[in-house]
Design an enzyme around this catalytic site. Sequence first.
Site, PDB file in Angstrom:
ATOM      1  N   THR A   3      43.655  44.300  46.382  1.00 45.36           N
ATOM      2  CA  THR A   3      42.543  44.262  45.438  1.00 45.36           C
ATOM      3  C   THR A   3      41.351  45.141  45.778  1.00 45.36           C
ATOM      4  O   THR A   3      40.947  45.987  44.983  1.00 45.36           O
ATOM      5  CB  THR A   3      42.083  42.801  45.269  1.00 45.36           C
ATOM      6  OG1 THR A   3      43.175  42.034  44.739  1.00 45.36           O
ATOM      7  CG2 THR A   3      40.904  42.711  44.306  1.00 45.36           C
ATOM      8  N   TYR A  29      29.413  38.261  42.290  1.00 44.75           N
ATOM      9  CA  TYR A  29      30.683  37.696  41.848  1.00 44.75           C
ATOM     10  C   TYR A  29      30.676  36.166  41.843  1.00 44.75           C
ATOM     11  O   TYR A  29      30.263  35.520  42.793  1.00 44.75           O
ATOM     12  CB  TYR A  29      31.825  38.179  42.743  1.00 44.75           C
ATOM     13  CG  TYR A  29      33.147  37.612  42.305  1.00 44.75           C
ATOM     14  CD1 TYR A  29      33.691  37.973  41.085  1.00 44.75           C
ATOM     15  CD2 TYR A  29      33.826  36.676  43.081  1.00 44.75           C
ATOM     16  CE1 TYR A  29      34.885  37.448  40.654  1.00 44.75           C
ATOM     17  CE2 TYR A  29      35.028  36.145  42.665  1.00 44.75           C
ATOM     18  CZ  TYR A  29      35.562  36.536  41.448  1.00 44.75           C
ATOM     19  OH  TYR A  29      36.745  35.992  41.017  1.00 44.75           O
ATOM     20  N   HIS A  37      46.676  46.441  40.813  1.00 48.08           N
ATOM     21  CA  HIS A  37      48.020  46.423  41.393  1.00 48.08           C
ATOM     22  C   HIS A  37      48.889  45.510  40.546  1.00 48.08           C
ATOM     23  O   HIS A  37      48.422  44.888  39.586  1.00 48.08           O
ATOM     24  CB  HIS A  37      47.983  45.907  42.837  1.00 48.08           C
ATOM     25  CG  HIS A  37      47.275  44.580  42.983  1.00 48.08           C
ATOM     26  ND1 HIS A  37      47.796  43.395  42.515  1.00 48.08           N
ATOM     27  CD2 HIS A  37      46.064  44.265  43.520  1.00 48.08           C
ATOM     28  CE1 HIS A  37      46.950  42.408  42.762  1.00 48.08           C
ATOM     29  NE2 HIS A  37      45.881  42.907  43.366  1.00 48.08           N
TER      30      HIS A  37
END
Length: 418
Positions: free
Chosen positions: A85, A170, A252
Amino acid sequence: MKKVLTFLALSFCISGLFAQTDTVSHIIAGRSNTEEQQKKPYVILISADGFRYDYAKKYHAGHLLELSSNGVQAKAMIPSFPSVTFPNHYTLVTGMYPSHHGLVNNSFYNSEKNDQYNMSNKLKVTDAKWYGGTPLWVLAEQQHMLAASLFWVGSEAAIRGVRPTYYYNYTEKISMPERIEIVLNWLKLPAEKRPHLITFYLSEPDHSAHHFGPETPEAEAAVQRVDSVVYQLTQAVKATGLPVNFVFVSDHGMTQVDTANPIPAPKVIDAAKFKIIYSSTTLSLYAKDKADIKPMYQALRKSAKDYKVYLKTEVPARLHYGAEDDRMNRIGDILLIPDWPRVFSEKTPGMGHHGFDPRKVKDMQATFFAWGPGFKEHLKIPAFENVNVYPLIINILGLSYTEQIDGKMEVLRKVLKK
């Protein structure tokens, strides 16, 4: 040794679920778009973590398929190695391979500074020293074009002394309707205060596929949720009447692994001589004394089963992950890479994993869709490397750059109308 590796493995597993509870909107005061930049198009860069190249068709993501059929659909997008990630999200916004921008894994060690980066450590994530390159939002702000980030790797750090004008730390505490409203409110700002670049990150379907596996009803449901969010976002943005271009990507893919036969950490590794950074698909050894590298490498080669052992100087060139590419000296001296579908673990591993070589394990490949006024319509293109997204977005926004990057505008020039 076993306790240390078990702890590191546990840290790796929970790091994907890590979330801050900071729901405060951060705004850098005193910035405005110049009159020239106010005339430029808009880009919303959306990432759905772990959205495998075939998920849209496999799980009938109708909205995404319809939107991208009116724009550009790539057969696949090839992540950089390792296909995890943090490195790949940062590659997407810098146009550089992980070995060049410095985020060489979700967790890695800097032997020169005796310091370790970990995606679950807030202090490290917000420390600009770890981030090389010039992210899209930094480039835009440097040229007096405002940017906004509803999450993206690196956006919480003052890279080159710059954060996006508008950003959030986040968190999973902000609901999807609230996130869409945030973007809409940004686009309703006066022209001089309106961001032309917006990054929009979604943690699914990665979380669901890690836990349940990529070939499950739970993974399908997660893909459907992403599809719904993207549709709602596009409908809300459409009402503004602004010339917004959408770029939908993933970092991904995801693959089912052999959960019955995990590979334990090799017993020959001497933890007193090496710093060990452990993940399911890459085990990195950093020598405390360089004289210990060769003997350990030879011992590992003799005992290796179901995994490959590389000196940093011998990593295959296609991975851009060897000594010649390691600009910041953050890649391990010895690398252990498991043979798919096996993974490293001291216990029963999760169902879904990523991190493998995307050219050998096709399930690692990601998604690229794009639509909007700047893109050609009904265009299908072959697979390409994700380093090429950066120059594409720069071109749409009419920005300039001089930094040496790995992406090339020639690769995706054909997707644009002009």
